[in-house]
Design a protein around this motif. Sequence first.
Motif, PDB file in Angstrom:
ATOM      1  N   ILE A 239       0.859  -1.185   0.000  1.00 18.88           N
ATOM      2  CA  ILE A 239       0.000   0.000   0.000  1.00 18.88           C
ATOM      3  C   ILE A 239       0.896   1.236   0.000  1.00 18.88           C
ATOM      4  CG2 ILE A 239      -1.805   1.267   1.219  1.00 18.88           C
ATOM      5  CD1 ILE A 239      -2.582  -1.412   2.535  1.00 18.88           C
ATOM      6  N   VAL A 240       0.865   2.000  -1.075  1.00 25.17           N
ATOM      7  CA  VAL A 240       1.797   3.123  -1.231  1.00 25.17           C
ATOM      8  C   VAL A 240       1.112   4.461  -1.484  1.00 25.17           C
ATOM      9  CG1 VAL A 240       3.687   1.659  -2.049  1.00 25.17           C
ATOM     10  CG2 VAL A 240       2.048   2.601  -3.700  1.00 25.17           C
ATOM     11  N   GLY A 241      -0.225   4.472  -1.621  1.00 26.51           N
ATOM     12  CA  GLY A 241      -0.902   5.695  -2.038  1.00 26.51           C
ATOM     13  C   GLY A 241      -0.938   5.790  -3.546  1.00 26.51           C
ATOM     14  N   ASN A 242      -1.364   6.937  -4.039  1.00 26.46           N
ATOM     15  CA  ASN A 242      -1.527   7.119  -5.483  1.00 26.46           C
ATOM     16  C   ASN A 242      -0.617   8.243  -5.976  1.00 26.46           C
ATOM     17  OD1 ASN A 242      -2.543   7.592  -8.146  1.00 26.46           O
ATOM     18  ND2 ASN A 242      -4.460   6.634  -7.543  1.00 26.46           N
ATOM     19  N   THR A 243       0.155   7.974  -7.017  1.00 28.47           N
ATOM     20  CA  THR A 243       1.075   8.984  -7.554  1.00 28.47           C
ATOM     21  C   THR A 243       0.346  10.174  -8.161  1.00 28.47           C
ATOM     22  OG1 THR A 243       1.209   7.749  -9.640  1.00 28.47           O
ATOM     23  CG2 THR A 243       2.962   7.366  -8.012  1.00 28.47           C
ATOM     24  N   VAL A 244      -0.980  10.088  -8.333  1.00 24.06           N
ATOM     25  CA  VAL A 244      -1.726  11.246  -8.851  1.00 24.06           C
ATOM     26  C   VAL A 244      -1.577  12.433  -7.898  1.00 24.06           C
ATOM     27  CG1 VAL A 244      -3.981  10.767  -7.777  1.00 24.06           C
ATOM     28  CG2 VAL A 244      -3.878  11.936  -9.985  1.00 24.06           C
TER      29      VAL A 244
ATOM     30  N   VAL B 114     -23.097   5.856  -7.967  1.00 27.68           N
ATOM     31  CA  VAL B 114     -22.096   4.983  -7.355  1.00 27.68           C
ATOM     32  C   VAL B 114     -20.720   5.513  -7.745  1.00 27.68           C
ATOM     33  CG1 VAL B 114     -23.534   2.904  -7.348  1.00 27.68           C
ATOM     34  CG2 VAL B 114     -22.087   3.396  -9.331  1.00 27.68           C
ATOM     35  N   THR B 115     -19.706   5.156  -6.959  1.00 27.63           N
ATOM     36  CA  THR B 115     -18.336   5.505  -7.305  1.00 27.63           C
ATOM     37  C   THR B 115     -17.410   4.366  -6.928  1.00 27.63           C
ATOM     38  OG1 THR B 115     -16.504   7.051  -6.947  1.00 27.63           O
ATOM     39  CG2 THR B 115     -17.999   6.703  -5.099  1.00 27.63           C
ATOM     40  N   GLU B 116     -16.384   4.125  -7.775  1.00 26.15           N
ATOM     41  CA  GLU B 116     -15.390   3.104  -7.459  1.00 26.15           C
ATOM     42  C   GLU B 116     -14.453   3.589  -6.358  1.00 26.15           C
ATOM     43  OE1 GLU B 116     -15.775   4.417 -10.484  1.00 26.15           O
ATOM     44  OE2 GLU B 116     -16.642   2.822 -11.721  1.00 26.15           O
ATOM     45  N   ARG B 117     -14.457   4.895  -6.102  1.00 22.61           N
ATOM     46  CA  ARG B 117     -13.522   5.481  -5.137  1.00 22.61           C
ATOM     47  C   ARG B 117     -14.242   5.716  -3.813  1.00 22.61           C
ATOM     48  NH1 ARG B 117     -11.986   6.340 -10.225  1.00 22.61           N
ATOM     49  NH2 ARG B 117      -9.766   6.587 -10.659  1.00 22.61           N
ATOM     50  N   THR B 118     -14.657   4.614  -3.204  1.00 17.88           N
ATOM     51  CA  THR B 118     -15.412   4.692  -1.958  1.00 17.88           C
ATOM     52  C   THR B 118     -14.555   5.136  -0.781  1.00 17.88           C
ATOM     53  OG1 THR B 118     -15.001   2.334  -1.592  1.00 17.88           O
ATOM     54  CG2 THR B 118     -17.058   2.928  -2.685  1.00 17.88           C
ATOM     55  N   GLU B 119     -13.217   5.014  -0.915  1.00 16.89           N
ATOM     56  CA  GLU B 119     -12.337   5.402   0.186  1.00 16.89           C
ATOM     57  C   GLU B 119     -12.509   6.875   0.544  1.00 16.89           C
ATOM     58  OE1 GLU B 119      -9.897   2.327  -2.267  1.00 16.89           O
ATOM     59  OE2 GLU B 119     -11.340   3.923  -2.637  1.00 16.89           O
ATOM     60  N   GLY B 120     -12.699   7.728  -0.465  1.00 13.99           N
ATOM     61  CA  GLY B 120     -12.883   9.151  -0.214  1.00 13.99           C
ATOM     62  C   GLY B 120     -14.198   9.434   0.489  1.00 13.99           C
TER      63      GLY B 120
ATOM     64  N   GLN C  74     -10.737  19.482   5.810  1.00 12.92           N
ATOM     65  CA  GLN C  74      -9.600  19.086   6.632  1.00 12.92           C
ATOM     66  C   GLN C  74      -9.479  17.574   6.828  1.00 12.92           C
ATOM     67  OE1 GLN C  74      -9.931  21.369  10.267  1.00 12.92           O
ATOM     68  NE2 GLN C  74     -10.037  23.307   9.152  1.00 12.92           N
ATOM     69  N   ALA C  75     -10.387  16.806   6.231  1.00 12.24           N
ATOM     70  CA  ALA C  75     -10.315  15.342   6.346  1.00 12.24           C
ATOM     71  C   ALA C  75      -9.056  14.841   5.631  1.00 12.24           C
ATOM     72  CB  ALA C  75     -11.559  14.695   5.741  1.00 12.24           C
ATOM     73  N   VAL C  76      -8.505  13.742   6.117  1.00 14.14           N
ATOM     74  CA  VAL C  76      -7.269  13.197   5.563  1.00 14.14           C
ATOM     75  C   VAL C  76      -7.564  12.474   4.246  1.00 14.14           C
ATOM     76  CG1 VAL C  76      -5.367  11.589   5.930  1.00 14.14           C
ATOM     77  CG2 VAL C  76      -6.226  12.959   7.837  1.00 14.14           C
ATOM     78  N   ASN C  77      -6.821  12.838   3.218  1.00 20.35           N
ATOM     79  CA  ASN C  77      -7.011  12.222   1.901  1.00 20.35           C
ATOM     80  C   ASN C  77      -6.499  10.782   1.927  1.00 20.35           C
ATOM     81  OD1 ASN C  77      -7.216  11.539  -0.764  1.00 20.35           O
ATOM     82  ND2 ASN C  77      -6.143  13.327  -1.556  1.00 20.35           N
ATOM     83  N   PRO C  78      -7.365   9.798   1.674  1.00 24.97           N
ATOM     84  CA  PRO C  78      -6.935   8.395   1.732  1.00 24.97           C
ATOM     85  C   PRO C  78      -6.056   7.982   0.559  1.00 24.97           C
ATOM     86  CG  PRO C  78      -9.186   8.523   0.940  1.00 24.97           C
ATOM     87  CD  PRO C  78      -8.798   9.930   1.335  1.00 24.97           C
ATOM     88  N   TYR C  79      -5.926   8.841  -0.443  1.00 24.62           N
ATOM     89  CA  TYR C  79      -5.185   8.458  -1.649  1.00 24.62           C
ATOM     90  C   TYR C  79      -3.716   8.825  -1.592  1.00 24.62           C
ATOM     91  CZ  TYR C  79      -9.899   7.720  -3.271  1.00 24.62           C
ATOM     92  OH  TYR C  79     -11.186   7.287  -3.376  1.00 24.62           O
ATOM     93  N   GLY C  80      -3.269   9.411  -0.492  1.00 23.97           N
ATOM     94  CA  GLY C  80      -1.837   9.644  -0.365  1.00 23.97           C
ATOM     95  C   GLY C  80      -1.483  11.038   0.085  1.00 23.97           C
TER      96      GLY C  80
END
Length: 368
Positions: A169-174, A309-315, A350-356
Motif C-alpha cells: 500500500i503506497v498511495g496514489n502517484t496522482v 455509485v463511485t469506485e472510489r469509496t475510500e474518499g 480538513q479530512a485526511v485524503n486516503p489516496y496519499g
Amino acid sequence: MKKVLFVFGTRPEAIKMAPLIKEFNNNPDKFKCTICLTAQHRQMLDQVMNFFSITPDYDLNLMQPNQTLFDITSKGLKALEQVFEEVQPDLVFVQGDTTTAFIGGLAGFYKKVPVAHLEAGLRSGNKLSPFPEEGNRIMIGHLASLHLAPTILAKQNLAAEGITKDVHIVGNTVIDALFLGLDIIKENEEPYKEYFKGIDFSKKVILVTGHRRESFGIPFENICNAIKEIAAAFGDEVEIVYPVHMNPSVQATVGSILKGIRNVHLIEPLDYPYLIWLMNNSHLVLTDSGGIQEEAPSLGKPVLVMRDVTERTEGIDAGTAKLVGTDLDTIVRETTRLMTDNHYYSSMAQAVNPYGDGQTSKKIAELL
C-alpha cells in the motif's frame, strides 16, 4: 543498477507516471530509466509530457483513426517485443487499466521480465463495466510480480483473487503529480491568471466537471438544473466554472440549460495544468470525475460526487467527498450546506485524503 522500462500511452497514465519517472531519474546510481510511449492517445498525452518535461526514448505512435482494441493490442504487443529486446529491462512499470498497460504487462510476462503494476487492485466487480478497463485490471493483476496498491481496499481486492505476495500500500502517484504540477505552475502563474481573467476569484468559485455517459438524459438535465438553481440562489457570492466536455450530448444539454447565466462560465475543456490551477483556486468541486475525487481533497477542497455509485469509496468513507447522485434537490442542498455552514465545510476540507500524501513515488523508489 536496475534497468527500468516505463510503458504508457494515455494522458492519465502520463500524469501518474511522471512523478515516479522524476524520482527514479533523481537516483541515477540506482536506476537506468527507459520511457516507451505507445501514444494510444496522442495530443492529450503530448501536453502532459511537455508540461512535466519528460522525453520518451521510444514512441510507438499507435494512434490511428477508428482504431479498435484488436488494432492497439496486436500492433502494440508486436512493437513492444522489439523494445524489450533492445532495452533488456530488469523491471517494467505499467499503470492502471488501459490497453497499453495490459499489453505492457503481457509483453513483460512473455519476456519473463517482472511487471510492477502502479495503482493495482481497483475493482468494480463487473468484468464488462467499465469495459475494457475492468478486464485489463484483472489480467494485469495476475501477470504482475509487484503490486503497488493505492489503498487498503485495493489490497483487499487483490487478496480476494488470491494475490497476496509483494502487495504494498503506497498511495496514489496522482497526488505526487498534483503537487509537482503546482510547483511548476508557481514558477510563472501569469498565463493562468490571464486565461481565467474573466472570473472573479474574490468570490467563492465552484468548479464543475460532468460528462459521464451513465448520466445522459434526465439525470444530466437534473445536474444542469441544479447548477442553475445554485447560481440563482447565491447570485453575486459565487462564480461557477464549468469546462464543458466536447461530447455533443454534453454540449447540447449544458448549452440549453446554462448558457447565458451571468455567474456561470462555460469554457472549453482544460489542459491538465490549467485544471489543477483552477482547482487550487476554487472553493469546492462538483464532479463525476474519478481523478478529481482523488486530487481535490489534497488541496482542501470538498468534493460532491454527482454519480449514483463511485469506485472510489475510500474518499466517501474518509469524509473528503460525498456522494450526491444526480438528484436536483440533493445537489442543491449539499452545495448550499457547504456554502453556508463553515463547520461542515471545514470537516470535509480538513479530512485526511486516503489516496496519499504526495510521497508515493519516494516510497516506491525506496521499496525497490
